[in-house]
Scaffold this active site. Structure first.
Site, mmCIF file in Angstrom:
data_model
loop_
_atom_site.group_PDB
_atom_site.id
_atom_site.type_symbol
_atom_site.label_atom_id
_atom_site.label_comp_id
_atom_site.label_asym_id
_atom_site.label_seq_id
_atom_site.Cartn_x
_atom_site.Cartn_y
_atom_site.Cartn_z
ATOM 1 N N SER A 127 4.050 -7.918 -0.838
ATOM 2 C CA SER A 127 3.142 -6.866 -0.396
ATOM 3 C C SER A 127 3.571 -6.415 0.983
ATOM 4 O O SER A 127 3.808 -7.241 1.873
ATOM 5 C CB SER A 127 1.699 -7.383 -0.358
ATOM 6 N N HIS A 150 2.614 0.329 9.695
ATOM 7 C CA HIS A 150 1.810 1.238 10.524
ATOM 8 C C HIS A 150 2.671 1.697 11.699
ATOM 9 O O HIS A 150 2.862 0.956 12.675
ATOM 10 C CB HIS A 150 0.554 0.534 11.036
ATOM 11 N N HIS A 164 2.754 1.762 2.027
ATOM 12 C CA HIS A 164 2.410 0.496 1.369
ATOM 13 C C HIS A 164 3.284 0.342 0.133
ATOM 14 O O HIS A 164 3.568 1.316 -0.565
ATOM 15 C CB HIS A 164 0.931 0.511 0.975
ATOM 16 N N ASN A 166 3.898 -2.705 -3.159
ATOM 17 C CA ASN A 166 3.568 -3.993 -3.749
ATOM 18 C C ASN A 166 4.295 -4.120 -5.077
ATOM 19 O O ASN A 166 4.325 -3.175 -5.860
ATOM 20 C CB ASN A 166 2.055 -4.102 -3.956
ATOM 21 N N VAL A 167 4.924 -5.254 -5.307
ATOM 22 C CA VAL A 167 5.482 -5.570 -6.622
ATOM 23 C C VAL A 167 5.077 -7.001 -6.942
ATOM 24 O O VAL A 167 5.150 -7.883 -6.080
ATOM 25 C CB VAL A 167 7.016 -5.406 -6.676
ATOM 26 N N ARG A 168 4.645 -7.242 -8.177
ATOM 27 C CA ARG A 168 4.074 -8.549 -8.484
ATOM 28 C C ARG A 168 4.256 -8.902 -9.962
ATOM 29 O O ARG A 168 4.446 -8.021 -10.814
ATOM 30 C CB ARG A 168 2.590 -8.583 -8.120
ATOM 31 N N HIS A 182 8.283 11.889 -3.568
ATOM 32 C CA HIS A 182 8.020 11.906 -5.006
ATOM 33 C C HIS A 182 9.300 12.077 -5.824
ATOM 34 O O HIS A 182 9.362 11.581 -6.961
ATOM 35 C CB HIS A 182 6.985 12.980 -5.337
ATOM 36 N N GLY A 189 -8.119 -18.249 -2.705
ATOM 37 C CA GLY A 189 -7.830 -19.193 -1.642
ATOM 38 C C GLY A 189 -6.500 -18.961 -0.966
ATOM 39 O O GLY A 189 -5.890 -19.893 -0.437
ATOM 40 N N ARG A 221 -3.811 -17.299 1.900
ATOM 41 C CA ARG A 221 -3.808 -17.371 3.359
ATOM 42 C C ARG A 221 -4.383 -16.083 3.931
ATOM 43 O O ARG A 221 -3.809 -15.017 3.791
ATOM 44 C CB ARG A 221 -2.385 -17.590 3.867
#
Length: 302
Positions: free
Chosen positions: A92, A96, A106, A108-110, A145, A258, A260
């Site tokens: 993630s 700024h 931003h 994110n890859v998951r 884009h 839970g 960090r």
């Protein structure tokens, strides 16, 4: 066949590649790296950078967490996951910038897998990237884009259009009735076509991020600005905080599982301001953000 180790090695490499590129672009940027362990299982590596001439603060977080039970945020809409052990891996990133003419971004890859003895695993990929300008430029939106579309090539003729719309719909602040920015790509629950195809798409998203963002940074980082532009940037950063704390699924999952806290909340800007009932002056550059750039549209043809 699912290969957790390949995903992990790719994500760690991507984290290093992006943070190293930011450090190379901004000589004053200071890196802090923390490796952490999660009490319930797993851990991660957080890289936070701040104090730069270009990037006021940025973070790239890698995490690989696992456990015997899932948090409520994961099972609320997926009851079939209840009673399964899980593993979740991802990167993630939030940047700024200092200069208000450089947009916040931003990515994110998951990957997620839930397993139960005697049953097939339930797995999927998700992620994307989006752009949040304070002062918009159509050529920047088009470049962003175009690169997003290039990331989707080879993964279905309708993939860019589908994931662009999903991004516009997801990064929307209902209580403000406005999008967070000019969008990009967002996808979730992806397992169609098998593991190899889905993993390749994750890699394409990750590999196109710097191609999308750094040319915009290079073009805008030296634009002169004053107190007016800085105050507007800090005010608009408030929208970023509102979205992440009210709507973002990744933030909720991290806190409820839970994770960090410092790593989860690294996405928040270092400085922000709110102003009661702010309304930009009609015809101003600030009003143009609302009138043009916070209106979802076909940025490939602007």
């Amino acid at each position: 066949m699912i290969d957790i180790d390949r995903i992990k090695q790719y994500l760690l490499g991507l984290q290093s590649q992006i943070s190293d590129a930011m450090l190379q672009m901004d000589d004053n940027l200071v890196l802090r790296e923390d490796e952490w362990q999660r009490e319930g299982g797993g851990g991660g590596r957080t890289r936070v950078m701040n104090g730069g001439n270009i990037f006021e603060q940025g973070g790239v977080n890698f995490s690989h967490v696992f456990g015997d039970t899932l948090p409520a945020s994961a099972t609320a809409s997926r009851p079939e996951l209840a009673g399964r052990s899980f593993q979740a891996l991802g990167n993630s990133l939030v940047v700024h910038p200092l200069n208000p003419y450089v947009p916040t971004t931003h990515m994110n890859v998951r990957f997620f897998v839930a397993e139960k003895e005697g049953e097939d695993p339930i797995w999927w990929f998700g992620g994307g990237f989006d752009l949040t300008p304070y002062y918009g430029f159509k050529e920047d939106a088009r470049h962003w884009h175009e690169t997003a579309k290039a990331a989707c090539e080879g993964f279905g003729d309708d993939s860019y259009a589908k994931y662009k719309k999903w991004c516009d719909d997801y990064f929307y602040l209902k209580h403000r009735q406005e999008p967070r920015g000019i969008g990009g790509l967002f996808y979730d629950d992806l397992n169609e076509g098998g593991f190899e195809s889905c993993f390749s798409f994750m890699q394409s998203i990750g590999d196109h991020f710097l191609k999308a963002y750094l040319p915009i940074v290079e073009k805008r980082k030296d634009v002169e600005y004053g107190e007016r532009e800085r105050n507007f940037q800090l005010y608009r950063r408030g929208r970023y905080v509102e979205f992440n704390l009210v709507y973002d699924r990744g933030t909720l999952f991290g806190l409820q599982s839970g994770g960090r806290t410092e790593s989860i909340l690294m996405s928040l800007p270092p400085l922000v301001r709110w102003e009661y009932d702010y309304r930009p002056e009609p015809g101003s550059a600030e009003a143009k953000l609302y009138d043009v750039f916070l209106k979802p549209q076909d940025w490939l043809t602007v």
